[in-house]
Design an enzyme around this catalytic site. Structure first.
Site, PDB file in Angstrom:
ATOM      1  N   GLY A   1     -71.136 -17.596 -13.593  1.00  0.00           N
ATOM      2  CA  GLY A   1     -70.532 -16.657 -12.656  1.00  0.00           C
ATOM      3  C   GLY A   1     -71.465 -16.242 -11.538  1.00  0.00           C
ATOM      4  N   CYS A   2     -72.590 -16.913 -11.434  1.00  0.00           N
ATOM      5  CA  CYS A   2     -73.555 -16.535 -10.398  1.00  0.00           C
ATOM      6  C   CYS A   2     -73.734 -17.711  -9.450  1.00  0.00           C
ATOM      7  CB  CYS A   2     -74.897 -16.211 -11.005  1.00  0.00           C
ATOM      8  SG  CYS A   2     -74.815 -15.790 -12.729  1.00  0.00           S
ATOM      9  N   GLN A   3     -74.239 -17.404  -8.260  1.00  0.00           N
ATOM     10  CA  GLN A   3     -74.496 -18.476  -7.296  1.00  0.00           C
ATOM     11  C   GLN A   3     -75.622 -19.373  -7.770  1.00  0.00           C
ATOM     12  OE1 GLN A   3     -74.990 -17.556  -3.203  1.00  0.00           O
ATOM     13  NE2 GLN A   3     -73.369 -16.056  -3.234  1.00  0.00           N
TER      14      GLN A   3
ATOM     15  N   ARG B   1     -72.590 -10.561  -7.956  1.00  0.00           N
ATOM     16  CA  ARG B   1     -72.572 -11.781  -8.750  1.00  0.00           C
ATOM     17  C   ARG B   1     -73.527 -12.826  -8.184  1.00  0.00           C
ATOM     18  NH1 ARG B   1     -66.423 -13.112  -8.548  1.00  0.00           N
ATOM     19  NH2 ARG B   1     -66.811 -12.279  -6.495  1.00  0.00           N
TER      20      ARG B   1
END
Lengths: 405, 138
Positions: free
Chosen positions: B51-53, B118
């Protein structure tokens, strides 16, 4: 230049420092900043005219209703919509698409039906259709891209079958800025008698749009990307769909008569605007359109096009920079990566220099897979951006590349 | 060294840079480059913080009563932050890890990386580090 300063003066937010550097705001594709006229229109409304609309007999209610309906007219005129009632106020592009999908699912789409989308759609124009497909046994068919990331129009006819019920396509790719040739899409759609939905979230802020000439079934966009407030957008319905689209959000204000046995719904836009609408949002939306028209939408397009050309040329001179979607036919967006570096790192360091960019997948993961990247860095322009800002961006980008390598 | 002592050491290390954020970030990037990589076999889907870059992988093991963390990230700045967390928390008793407040991140002026967006997986990673430590306490 003097003109440019006058425009910038309308956007007080731009006049600030981030981490000690002058703010360079290049994240307009996510949301644009708001001119004073928009901010004041909302504040004026609450100071002088706030009231609930459409039902009240008192003076303030009439005033608020007039402002709200005038906003509808302003939007209709701007997009050259024949009948004001074809302009429906929604919460924004995503809301508009969901209303279309849910409405069509009630009386138009059936199990086994197919929807055609493109690879470069925003998730907002994928997920509602995907949910419908999963719940109702529908199918999504995807138009591929050519090597230059433009749409492979020649591939569309092969995707069409007797089950094809709609083509839903973005007008301008939010990630790449590439402009879809809607005439080509329409030619194919009309030949096969298939309705078309156009996601104009990224085109409406940047180019003139004449909905009578465009002549599609559905057109959607958001105010906040075109100098207006958040939480308000447009759902345009063709005359046919104004009558035929089922309402998916019943509620107060949408009716003629209600009894527990049978409810008769209102005609026109009101049928799709349940509850107390975003009145101040609609007024702000209209003020944003007035701003756009004052500057001139063609002037906005030309200015942004010039900035893109200028930035792309300068960026091409940096050997580590890879630009995606290089076609000339594009709106004010550039997506790029620095070879060997993660977009998150590039964006984080640019932010330290006061430059606001977007990094990541831009809610277009299928496109990222197609480009075979985790994400990109995106810069996107608005009327208030300048070549001087691009020079600063280039200078800092070179520094960032040095820091990371 | 205790967790607090390591935190103090890091604060002193970053103090040299004062207001020079470029120096600070160059140091962070160097730390990221020096982080011993997680074993390739541990870079699995279940060890990824989603869910993170930037993607972050974390592996936790109990060795002689201490939790040993190895981690990796695909963005170098995130990796630098991950390196700091591993340096502070790895090789300590699970009870001490669970109690750590990690205030040093604020002190060295990198708190923005712990903001609840996020964008990076750092907050989730710290939560995971503590949750793993807690699971080792019987």
């Amino acid at each position: 230049m003097k003109e440019q300063n006058k425009i910038r003066d309308q956007f007080p937010i731009l006049n600030q420092k981030i981490n000690g550097y002058d703010l360079v705001y290049f994240d307009n594709g996510a949301t644009s900043q708001k001119p004073l006229s928009v901010i004041e229109s909302i504040s004026d409304y609450y100071k002088n005219s706030n009231s609930n609309i459409h039902r009240g007999v008192h003076t303030l209610s009439r005033k608020a209703t007039e402002l709200f309906e005038q906003a509808r007219k302003t939007v209709a005129q701007h997009f050259n919509v024949k009948n004001d009632q074809q302009v429906i106020f929604t919460a924004g592009t995503t809301d508009s698409i969901n209303m279309v999908v849910q409405g069509l699912a009630k009386n138009y789409l059936q199990a086994g039906d197919e929807i055609i989308l493109s690879t470069y759609e925003h998730h907002s124009n994928i997920l509602p259709w995907q949910l419908w497909a999963e719940e109702n046994g529908g199918k999504l068919k995807v138009i591929s891209l050519l090597d230059d990331q433009t749409i492979d129009y020649a591939a569309i006819p092969a995707l069409i079958s007797s089950k094809t019920k709609l083509i839903a396509i973005t007008h301008v790719s939010n990630t790449l800025g590439l402009i879809t040739d809607l005439e080509k899409i329409k030619t194919i759609a009309q030949k096969n008698n298939i309705p078309v939905l156009v996601d104009g979230a990224q085109s409406a802020p940047h180019m003139p749009i004449d909905l009578q000439k465009l002549n599609v079934d559905f057109f959607v966009c958001s105010a906040h990307k075109m100098y207006g407030p958040t939480g308000i957008g447009l759902l345009y319905l063709s005359e046919k769909w104004l009558k035929d689209l089922a309402t998916s959000k019943p509620g107060g204000g949408t009716i003629k008569t209600v009894s527990f046995e049978k409810t008769e719904y209102a005609d026109g836009a009101l049928r799709f605007e349940p509850g107390t609408p975003n009145i101040s949002g609609a007024i702000g939306f209209a003020a944003a359109i007035d701003f756009v028209n004052l500057v001139g939408i063609n002037a906005i397009f030309d200015h942004e096009h010039e900035l893109v050309q200028y930035a792309q040329k300068k960026m091409s001179e940096i050997p580590e920079v890879i630009i995606y979607g290089k076609s000339n036919h594009k709106a004010g967006v550039i997506s790029f990566n620095v070879e060997g570096q993660h977009p998150f790192d590039v964006g984080t360091l640019l932010d330290k220099y006061g430059i606001a960019v977007r990094t990541g997948h831009h809610c277009t993961q299928p496109l990222m897979n197609c480009l075979n990247v985790q994400g990109t860095v995106r810069i996107s322009f608005a009327i208030y951006n300048t070549k001087e800002e691009i020079d600063i961006f280039i200078e800092k980008l070179v520094k960032v590349i040095k820091m990371l390598s | 060294m205790t967790i607090q002592e390591i935190e103090k050491e890091i604060v002193e290390e970053f103090d040299i840079f004062g207001d020079d954020w470029e120096g600070k970030y160059e140091h962070l990037i160097d730390l990221g480059k020096s982080l011993p990589l997680i074993k390739e076999e541990f870079k699995t889907e279940d060890r990824i913080i989603k869910g993170c870059q930037s993607r972050v992988w974390l592996n936790s093991e109990l060795k002689e009563g201490n939790v040993v963390y190895t981690a990796d990230a695909d963005a170098i700045i995130t990796k630098g932050m991950v390196a700091l967390m591993v340096r502070v928390l790895s090789n300590h008793k699970p009870e001490d890890i669970v109690k750590a407040d990690l205030k040093f991140v604020d002190t060295i002026g990198l708190k923005e990386h712990l903001s609840p967006t996020r964008a990076n997986g750092l907050v989730s990673m710290i939560n995971k580090m503590k949750a793993d430590a807690l699971a080792f306490i019987k």
